[in-house]
Design a protein around this motif. Structure first.
Motif, mmCIF file in Angstrom:
data_model
loop_
_atom_site.group_PDB
_atom_site.id
_atom_site.type_symbol
_atom_site.label_atom_id
_atom_site.label_comp_id
_atom_site.label_asym_id
_atom_site.label_seq_id
_atom_site.Cartn_x
_atom_site.Cartn_y
_atom_site.Cartn_z
ATOM 1 N N GLY A 130 7.062 -3.687 -0.437
ATOM 2 C CA GLY A 130 6.284 -3.464 0.777
ATOM 3 C C GLY A 130 5.549 -2.141 0.804
ATOM 4 O O GLY A 130 4.836 -1.844 1.766
ATOM 5 N N GLU A 131 5.707 -1.322 -0.246
ATOM 6 C CA GLU A 131 5.006 -0.035 -0.278
ATOM 7 C C GLU A 131 3.498 -0.287 -0.292
ATOM 8 O O GLU A 131 2.976 -0.941 -1.181
ATOM 9 C CB GLU A 131 5.407 0.757 -1.518
ATOM 10 C CG GLU A 131 4.707 2.107 -1.623
ATOM 11 C CD GLU A 131 5.070 2.842 -2.893
ATOM 12 O OE1 GLU A 131 5.940 3.715 -2.822
ATOM 13 O OE2 GLU A 131 4.500 2.497 -3.951
ATOM 14 N N THR A 132 2.829 0.239 0.693
ATOM 15 C CA THR A 132 1.379 0.083 0.812
ATOM 16 C C THR A 132 0.686 1.311 0.237
ATOM 17 O O THR A 132 1.325 2.351 0.020
ATOM 18 C CB THR A 132 0.980 -0.052 2.291
ATOM 19 O OG1 THR A 132 1.330 1.170 2.961
ATOM 20 C CG2 THR A 132 1.667 -1.245 2.948
ATOM 21 N N PRO A 133 -0.621 1.221 0.003
ATOM 22 C CA PRO A 133 -1.344 2.421 -0.415
ATOM 23 C C PRO A 133 -1.187 3.562 0.603
ATOM 24 O O PRO A 133 -1.056 4.730 0.211
ATOM 25 C CB PRO A 133 -2.797 1.954 -0.513
ATOM 26 C CG PRO A 133 -2.687 0.492 -0.829
ATOM 27 C CD PRO A 133 -1.484 0.025 -0.042
ATOM 28 N N THR A 134 -1.164 3.237 1.879
ATOM 29 C CA THR A 134 -0.977 4.262 2.911
ATOM 30 C C THR A 134 0.388 4.918 2.784
ATOM 31 O O THR A 134 0.507 6.148 2.879
ATOM 32 C CB THR A 134 -1.150 3.648 4.319
ATOM 33 O OG1 THR A 134 -2.468 3.109 4.420
ATOM 34 C CG2 THR A 134 -0.926 4.677 5.405
ATOM 35 N N THR B 113 3.556 9.706 1.036
ATOM 36 C CA THR B 113 4.521 10.384 0.164
ATOM 37 C C THR B 113 3.891 11.642 -0.424
ATOM 38 O O THR B 113 4.518 12.707 -0.437
ATOM 39 C CB THR B 113 4.990 9.437 -0.960
ATOM 40 O OG1 THR B 113 5.641 8.313 -0.376
ATOM 41 C CG2 THR B 113 5.938 10.137 -1.920
ATOM 42 N N ILE B 114 2.659 11.530 -0.890
ATOM 43 C CA ILE B 114 1.964 12.692 -1.446
ATOM 44 C C ILE B 114 1.769 13.758 -0.365
ATOM 45 O O ILE B 114 1.989 14.948 -0.604
ATOM 46 C CB ILE B 114 0.623 12.275 -2.081
ATOM 47 C CG1 ILE B 114 0.891 11.432 -3.338
ATOM 48 C CG2 ILE B 114 -0.232 13.503 -2.412
ATOM 49 C CD1 ILE B 114 -0.337 10.851 -3.986
ATOM 50 N N THR B 115 1.401 13.330 0.837
ATOM 51 C CA THR B 115 1.223 14.269 1.949
ATOM 52 C C THR B 115 2.527 14.983 2.265
ATOM 53 O O THR B 115 2.543 16.197 2.514
ATOM 54 C CB THR B 115 0.698 13.519 3.197
ATOM 55 O OG1 THR B 115 -0.565 12.924 2.877
ATOM 56 C CG2 THR B 115 0.535 14.447 4.386
ATOM 57 N N THR C 196 0.687 -1.543 -10.646
ATOM 58 C CA THR C 196 0.466 -0.650 -9.497
ATOM 59 C C THR C 196 1.438 0.525 -9.540
ATOM 60 O O THR C 196 1.051 1.670 -9.273
ATOM 61 C CB THR C 196 0.618 -1.428 -8.174
ATOM 62 O OG1 THR C 196 -0.341 -2.493 -8.155
ATOM 63 C CG2 THR C 196 0.413 -0.539 -6.966
ATOM 64 N N ILE C 197 2.694 0.244 -9.883
ATOM 65 C CA ILE C 197 3.688 1.315 -9.979
ATOM 66 C C ILE C 197 3.269 2.337 -11.026
ATOM 67 O O ILE C 197 3.293 3.547 -10.780
ATOM 68 C CB ILE C 197 5.092 0.747 -10.298
ATOM 69 C CG1 ILE C 197 5.610 -0.069 -9.106
ATOM 70 C CG2 ILE C 197 6.065 1.860 -10.672
ATOM 71 C CD1 ILE C 197 6.868 -0.857 -9.390
#
Length: 102
Positions: free
Chosen positions: A14-18, A23-25, A59-60
């Motif tokens: 369920g990890e979305t691009p957002t 996570t980076i933020t 994607t991962i």
């Protein structure tokens, strides 16, 4: 002084691009001293194994590469093993570390 370490899982179902960008933020806001990065890999017979939707392996790997590049631009040594999709990062103010040889 207080040291902060993180353990980051990339590709949780369920990890979305957002969510990935969040996570980076978070990393940028916390400024951790070190951490580990791993791709999601559930054990059979656990609730996580049944979770959907699965994040594609491609994607991962792309997200792992994006995260590694991001960390490096923010003065971290960042490395991950592409075979196992696991890695490490730590502050590297002098940027003296190099990729381990295979």
């Amino acid at each position: 002084p207080l040291k902060i370490g993180l353990e980051i899982i990339i590709g949780f179902p369920g990890e979305t691009p957002t969510a990935f960008n969040d996570t980076i933020t978070m990393i940028d806001a916390i400024h951790p001293d070190n951490g580990m990065i791993a791709s999601f890999s559930p054990n059979i017979d656990t609730p996580a194994y049944q979770m959907e939707p699965k994040t594609p392996e491609k994607t991962i790997r792309q997200r792992m590469t994006i995260l590694k590049k991001h960390l490096r631009t923010h003065h971290y040594f960042a490395w991950y093993n592409t075979s196992y999709c696991k890695g490490i990062f730590f502050k590297d103010k002098e940027q003296t570390h190099h990729e381990p040889k295979p």
